[in-house]
Enzyme design. Structure first.
Site, short mmCIF file in Angstrom:
data_model
loop_
_atom_site.label_atom_id
_atom_site.label_comp_id
_atom_site.label_asym_id
_atom_site.label_seq_id
_atom_site.Cartn_x
_atom_site.Cartn_y
_atom_site.Cartn_z
CE1 TYR A 130 -7.26 37.26 -13.24
CE2 TYR A 130 -5.44 36.37 -11.99
CZ TYR A 130 -5.91 37.24 -12.94
OH TYR A 130 -5.05 38.07 -13.60
CE LYS A 180 -13.31 51.37 -16.86
NZ LYS A 180 -12.38 52.34 -17.47
CG ASP A 216 -9.33 53.54 -17.02
OD1 ASP A 216 -9.73 53.83 -15.88
OD2 ASP A 216 -10.03 53.68 -18.03
CG ASP A 240 -2.04 39.28 -12.21
OD1 ASP A 240 -0.82 39.44 -12.00
OD2 ASP A 240 -2.51 38.33 -12.88
CG ASP A 244 3.20 41.76 -13.75
OD1 ASP A 244 3.12 41.33 -12.59
OD2 ASP A 244 3.47 41.03 -14.72
MG MG Z 1 1.04 38.39 -12.61
#
Ligand code: MG
Ligand code: NAI
Length: 344
Positions: A130, A180, A216, A240, A244
């Site tokens: 980001y 990861k 994962d 992020d 969700d």
């Molecule tokens: Mg989001």
């Protein structure tokens, strides 16, 4: 003194749920110091009219006048629009809100029962992919797109410290480091090793148990056995996505709150986006925004007020007769908000 809270509804359902969050704070009455609100501009809609997504006045007002803030959601076009850059990403940077703290809680039907999901995603909020350093070049194989992923020891340490602090304050005191590093051994390796080293530098975290897990399989286990998680700390992008995903386990994105926290300022923000598919229809669930107000108050030191808001939301969810469609109900944003206010 007077508490001053900045309100940045921004786009889409932000304009429907932020007023509900403000009213929840007002409903606390004398449980809080006298509270004033100032509404501030930002967002894509604002950009289309004024050519900027985050006016300087908004940043200055937050920095100089406000004790805390609540942000709604922004609509970011998925194709590049010249001159536009997401104001929420910019705000997190400008105010150095380096931690995004996202509690995900399933409210059990019986208040004495243990919730099936009760975890906190602690997301690094300033770097990773980001940093948005993307380039497009032309090579022998056609267009080549590149993105920089930045992981620093400093940012990893400070988000790690926040995560340990949160874990220490919870009954289970368990922290899972998400990474990861089997593939990205340099970047994710630095993140994992920096966070992992914290207890050896700070005795106070000796009681926190630490696990680490590849992102994962963490998502897989999150869906199969969410009860194994307590606090999860992750670089920006994984955090992020994980939060969700975790929202799906508790019924809706419309109930998951967050705060963006720095060392001196907090900004509450529902985890969901601007939801253009339901905007302007009185369908948005106001719970995520209302709980974000509670979380903001908690981080500002007003935990009694925060508890009262959360208890009112719990009661409305448990009762089940006044809920928005995302939770299987038939009520509107306004009715749900009114029901919660009544109980505060
Ligand atoms: Mg989001
Ligand atoms: P979204 O979170 O806005 O919506 C995803 C789905 O969840 C939609 O079906 C929506 O109706 C539903 N939903 C979200 N919030 C809800 C609520 N309070 N009550 C009931 N249902 C709710 O994500 P989407 O659709 O991918 O993105 C829409 C826009 O929001 C995009 O422009 C995106 O860039 C932006 N966005 C902004 C964020 C922010 O401001 N921090 C975060 C995520 C997305």
């Amino acid at each position: 003194g007077v508490l001053k809270i900045g309100l940045i509804p921004a786009d889409g359902i932000g304009g429907e749920v932020i007023p509900a969050a403000r009213d929840a704070i007002l409903a606390l009455g004398s449980a809080l110091p006298k509270t004033e609100f100032v509404t501030l501009d930002a967002g894509f809609e604002y950009f289309t009219r004024h050519g900027e997504a985050l006016p300087d006045e908004t940043v200055h007002a937050l920095q100089q006048e406000c004790d805390g803030a609540l942000f709604g959601a922004v609509s970011s076009p998925s194709n590049k629009v010249a001159g536009y850059s997401s104001p929420i990403v910019a705000l997190r940077k400008a105010l150095d809100l380096y931690a995004n703290i996202r509690p995900v809680l399933a409210v059990p039907k019986d208040p004495n029962e243990k919730p099936s999901v009760d975890l906190v995603v602690v997301r690094e909020n300033t770097e990773c992919l980001y940093v948005k350093q993307e380039t497009l070049t032309f090579g022998p194989d056609g267009r080549e797109a590149r993105a920089t992923r930045l992981i620093t020891e400093r940012a990893s340490r400070r988000i790690g410290l926040k995560a340990f602090e949160i874990a220490l304050a919870r009954p289970r005191k368990h922290l899972t480091i998400i990474h990861k590093s089997n593939v990205l051994s340099v970047t994710d390796g630095l993140f994992r090793d920096t966070v992992k080293a914290i207890p050896s530098q700070h005795d106070k975290y000796a009681d926190v148990t630490v696990a680490h897990q590849i992102v994962d399989s963490a998502v897989y286990r999150l869906f199969r056995e969410p009860e194994i998680y307590d606090v999860m700390v992750a670089p920006n992008l994984y955090g992020d996505i994980l939060s969700d995903a975790a929202a799906a386990l508790v019924g809706s994105l419309g109930v998951v709150p967050s705060v963006n926290a720095g060392d001196t300022f907090v900004m509450g923000e529902p985890v969901h986006g601007s939801a253009p598919d339901i905007a302007g229809q009185n369908k948005a669930n106001p719970i995520a925004a209302i709980r974000s107000a509670a979380l903001m108050l908690r981080y500002m030191g007003f935990s009694d007020g925060a508890d009262r808001i959360d208890a009112a939301v719990d009661a409305v969810v448990r009762d089940g007769s006044v809920l928005t469609p995302d939770l299987g109900g038939r009520s509107g944003t306004n009715e749900v908000a009114a029901e919660i206010l009544k109980r505060i």
